[in-house]
Write a protein that holds these residues in place. Structure first.
Motif, PDB file in Angstrom:
ATOM      1  N   GLY A 138       0.793  -1.221   0.000  1.00 15.94           N
ATOM      2  CA  GLY A 138       0.000   0.000   0.000  1.00 15.94           C
ATOM      3  C   GLY A 138       0.824   1.268   0.000  1.00 15.94           C
ATOM      4  O   GLY A 138       1.840   1.366   0.707  1.00 15.94           O
ATOM      5  N   PHE A 139       0.424   2.254  -0.806  1.00 15.94           N
ATOM      6  CA  PHE A 139       1.046   3.582  -0.833  1.00 15.94           C
ATOM      7  C   PHE A 139       2.537   3.523  -1.157  1.00 15.94           C
ATOM      8  O   PHE A 139       3.346   4.246  -0.572  1.00 15.94           O
ATOM      9  N   ARG A 140       2.899   2.661  -2.080  1.00 17.08           N
ATOM     10  CA  ARG A 140       4.298   2.542  -2.482  1.00 17.08           C
ATOM     11  C   ARG A 140       4.398   2.577  -3.996  1.00 17.08           C
ATOM     12  O   ARG A 140       3.526   2.049  -4.699  1.00 17.08           O
TER      13      ARG A 140
ATOM     14  N   CYS B 197      -6.938   1.134  13.202  1.00 16.01           N
ATOM     15  CA  CYS B 197      -5.482   1.191  13.081  1.00 16.01           C
ATOM     16  C   CYS B 197      -4.952   2.625  12.997  1.00 16.01           C
ATOM     17  O   CYS B 197      -4.109   3.036  13.799  1.00 16.01           O
ATOM     18  N   PHE B 198      -5.422   3.405  12.038  1.00 15.22           N
ATOM     19  CA  PHE B 198      -4.868   4.736  11.831  1.00 15.22           C
ATOM     20  C   PHE B 198      -5.159   5.659  13.014  1.00 15.22           C
ATOM     21  O   PHE B 198      -4.359   6.533  13.340  1.00 15.22           O
ATOM     22  N   ASP B 199      -6.306   5.450  13.659  1.00 19.22           N
ATOM     23  CA  ASP B 199      -6.666   6.299  14.799  1.00 19.22           C
ATOM     24  C   ASP B 199      -5.879   5.948  16.058  1.00 19.22           C
ATOM     25  O   ASP B 199      -5.780   6.765  16.973  1.00 19.22           O
ATOM     26  N   ARG B 200      -5.341   4.738  16.125  1.00 16.37           N
ATOM     27  CA  ARG B 200      -4.706   4.264  17.355  1.00 16.37           C
ATOM     28  C   ARG B 200      -3.184   4.225  17.296  1.00 16.37           C
ATOM     29  O   ARG B 200      -2.541   3.861  18.284  1.00 16.37           O
ATOM     30  N   ILE B 201      -2.602   4.573  16.172  1.00 13.00           N
ATOM     31  CA  ILE B 201      -1.141   4.533  16.080  1.00 13.00           C
ATOM     32  C   ILE B 201      -0.517   5.454  17.129  1.00 13.00           C
ATOM     33  O   ILE B 201      -0.882   6.627  17.249  1.00 13.00           O
ATOM     34  N   ASN B 202       0.395   4.899  17.891  1.00 17.74           N
ATOM     35  CA  ASN B 202       1.090   5.640  18.947  1.00 17.74           C
ATOM     36  C   ASN B 202       2.151   6.531  18.304  1.00 17.74           C
ATOM     37  O   ASN B 202       3.172   6.048  17.812  1.00 17.74           O
ATOM     38  N   THR B 203       1.909   7.848  18.289  1.00 14.41           N
ATOM     39  CA  THR B 203       2.807   8.739  17.556  1.00 14.41           C
ATOM     40  C   THR B 203       4.167   8.883  18.227  1.00 14.41           C
ATOM     41  O   THR B 203       5.163   9.151  17.555  1.00 14.41           O
ATOM     42  N   VAL B 204       4.231   8.698  19.547  1.00  8.09           N
ATOM     43  CA  VAL B 204       5.535   8.748  20.222  1.00  8.09           C
ATOM     44  C   VAL B 204       6.386   7.554  19.802  1.00  8.09           C
ATOM     45  O   VAL B 204       7.578   7.688  19.483  1.00  8.09           O
TER      46      VAL B 204
ATOM     47  N   GLY C  89      -6.104  12.487   5.685  1.00 12.98           N
ATOM     48  CA  GLY C  89      -5.997  13.666   4.835  1.00 12.98           C
ATOM     49  C   GLY C  89      -4.607  14.265   4.881  1.00 12.98           C
ATOM     50  O   GLY C  89      -4.279  15.137   4.084  1.00 12.98           O
ATOM     51  N   GLY C  90      -3.785  13.800   5.811  1.00 12.99           N
ATOM     52  CA  GLY C  90      -2.402  14.261   5.881  1.00 12.99           C
ATOM     53  C   GLY C  90      -1.572  13.629   4.779  1.00 12.99           C
ATOM     54  O   GLY C  90      -1.667  12.428   4.521  1.00 12.99           O
ATOM     55  N   ILE C  91      -0.739  14.413   4.140  1.00 14.14           N
ATOM     56  CA  ILE C  91       0.069  13.914   3.023  1.00 14.14           C
ATOM     57  C   ILE C  91       1.105  12.907   3.495  1.00 14.14           C
ATOM     58  O   ILE C  91       1.424  11.935   2.802  1.00 14.14           O
ATOM     59  N   LEU C  92       1.636  13.103   4.700  1.00 12.17           N
ATOM     60  CA  LEU C  92       2.658  12.195   5.221  1.00 12.17           C
ATOM     61  C   LEU C  92       2.064  10.959   5.901  1.00 12.17           C
ATOM     62  O   LEU C  92       2.794  10.010   6.186  1.00 12.17           O
ATOM     63  N   SER C  93       0.761  10.944   6.144  1.00 10.90           N
ATOM     64  CA  SER C  93       0.152   9.854   6.907  1.00 10.90           C
ATOM     65  C   SER C  93       0.362   8.467   6.286  1.00 10.90           C
ATOM     66  O   SER C  93       0.667   7.510   7.011  1.00 10.90           O
TER      67      SER C  93
ATOM     68  N   PHE D 111       3.897   7.397   7.077  1.00 14.67           N
ATOM     69  CA  PHE D 111       4.051   7.132   8.503  1.00 14.67           C
ATOM     70  C   PHE D 111       3.398   5.805   8.889  1.00 14.67           C
ATOM     71  O   PHE D 111       3.935   5.063   9.715  1.00 14.67           O
ATOM     72  N   ALA D 112       2.244   5.495   8.308  1.00 13.78           N
ATOM     73  CA  ALA D 112       1.586   4.220   8.604  1.00 13.78           C
ATOM     74  C   ALA D 112       2.452   3.048   8.171  1.00 13.78           C
ATOM     75  O   ALA D 112       2.559   2.039   8.882  1.00 13.78           O
ATOM     76  N   ASN D 113       3.085   3.167   7.018  1.00 14.71           N
ATOM     77  CA  ASN D 113       3.960   2.094   6.549  1.00 14.71           C
ATOM     78  C   ASN D 113       5.203   1.960   7.424  1.00 14.71           C
ATOM     79  O   ASN D 113       5.683   0.847   7.669  1.00 14.71           O
ATOM     80  N   VAL D 114       5.742   3.088   7.891  1.00 11.18           N
ATOM     81  CA  VAL D 114       6.888   3.029   8.813  1.00 11.18           C
ATOM     82  C   VAL D 114       6.491   2.266  10.069  1.00 11.18           C
ATOM     83  O   VAL D 114       7.251   1.424  10.568  1.00 11.18           O
ATOM     84  N   TYR D 115       5.315   2.545  10.594  1.00 12.18           N
ATOM     85  CA  TYR D 115       4.847   1.910  11.827  1.00 12.18           C
ATOM     86  C   TYR D 115       4.585   0.425  11.625  1.00 12.18           C
ATOM     87  O   TYR D 115       5.069  -0.426  12.394  1.00 12.18           O
ATOM     88  N   LEU D 116       3.822   0.092  10.578  1.00  9.27           N
ATOM     89  CA  LEU D 116       3.431  -1.303  10.364  1.00  9.27           C
ATOM     90  C   LEU D 116       4.542  -2.141   9.760  1.00  9.27           C
ATOM     91  O   LEU D 116       4.449  -3.372   9.734  1.00  9.27           O
TER      92      LEU D 116
END
Length: 337
Positions: A115-117, A148-155, A202-206, A209-214
């Motif tokens: 996804g998103f690659r 998933c997207f709502d619960r990602i721990n940003t720290v 709606g964030g361009i970097l989201s 960032f999701a792929n970095v996390y997962l």
């Protein structure tokens, strides 16, 4: 691992070339204004001055993102989708940052991530599922990650980002984007509330960032020898037996817990692919090929495209009608190094 000199990497963000490409991508998106009330049309009216001012802020390391406007838009099923609207300037900066750092992170992502690659898609994900099942991995764990997207721990996400992103100023901008306040817009007016976790829809970097996390989830699963395919937060595990599938589900639950995420038990299922399956909105069916059966992708019949979800109208002029007449690198009197 992906070390590039800090100044060299950061200079790429505010170079004429990167800002030009970032603007060209932003201008064909929504014309909806962010919290500053400036639309794409209005931004372009003074494009050269606006981009030069933005470039100067970045070059002098004085850029700070503005708050995010929170809206909700209707979906075809009658529910509403929460959405964050960045200012036009912040969209340009996020796009410039994405153009700069995405190749660095993407190089470390696993082959099971689609996804998103670039050069990957729904169809590459489906092809991998077909190959695995045809190799005998016919038991499927259809995994649903709860919100998933709502619960990602940003720290925690930021610690993963820092491991690969060594440039201090880029780190500062990324963190500022992650912790930006949201401005909820309702009939009663506006108020500010900090978001404790979650990625902005709606964030361009989201997506990056999701792929970095997962990607951490992918690496944990592959280290245990599991076979899986992931498109954003849509994940399938392919196994040789029901017992193996049940064990894989237990392992997946453990991996997600390490990332502060959970499985949605109501939407997570285990089944055999003998009757076919649906993945990413597409159907896969077993079909006879001589004496054997093989899983094949059955493309959906072509239907007229549904109308896109409409944002509240901002102006009668849309970004698609803008003239591409302003900012060019050759016009800059002081080009970024």
């Amino acid at each position: 691992m992906f070390g590039i000199g800090a100044s060299q990497l950061y200079q790429q963000v505010y170079s004429d070339t990167t800002l030009t490409e970032a603007w060209r991508r932003v201008r064909v998106g929504t014309d909806q204004a962010g919290v500053d009330g400036v639309t794409v049309v209005q931004f372009q009216a003074r494009l050269f001055a606006n981009l030069k001012a933005l470039q100067s802020l970045l070059q002098q390391r004085r850029y700070h993102p503005q708050a995010v406007k929170r809206l909700s838009i209707p979906k075809p099923d009658g529910t509403r989708r929460p959405l964050g609207i960045l200012t036009v300037a912040d969209r340009i900066v996020q796009r410039a940052v994405s153009l700069t750092i995405e190749p660095l992170f993407d190089a470390g992502f696993e082959a099971c991530s689609h996804g998103f690659r670039k050069r990957r898609s729904v169809h590459t994900a489906l092809d991998q599922v077909v190959r695995l099942i045809n190799q005998g991995y016919g038991w499927v764990v259809d995994l649903d990650i709860a919100q998933c997207f709502d619960r990602i721990n940003t720290v925690l996400l930021f610690t993963f980002i820092k491991e690969q992103l060594k440039d201090a100023e880029l780190r500062r901008i990324v963190w500022a984007c992650l912790e930006a306040e949201t401005v909820a817009v309702e009939r009663q007016g506006r108020w500010r509330s900090p978001e404790a976790r979650g990625l902005l829809q709606g964030g361009i970097l989201s997506p990056l960032f999701a792929n970095v996390y997962l990607d951490r989830f992918d690496k944990m699963a592959l280290k245990q020898g599991l076979k899986h395919v992931r498109y954003a937060d849509d994940c399938l595990f392919c196994c040789r037996s029901q017992a193996e599938a049940e064990a894989a589900l237990g392992q997946a639950r453990t991996f997600l817990a390490r990332l502060d995420l959970e499985i949605n038990p109501r939407k997570t299922t285990i089944y055999h692919a003998e009757k076919g399956l649906y993945y990413l909105g597409e159907r896969l069916l077993l079909k006879k090929r001589g004496p054997y059966e093989e899983l094949v992708h059955v493309p959906r019949p072509r239907t007229p495209k549904a109308a896109p979800l409409a944002l509240p109208a901002a102006t009668a002029t849309t970004a698609a009608t803008l003239e591409d007449d302003a900012w060019e690198p050759s016009m800059s009197p002081n080009r970024a190094p």
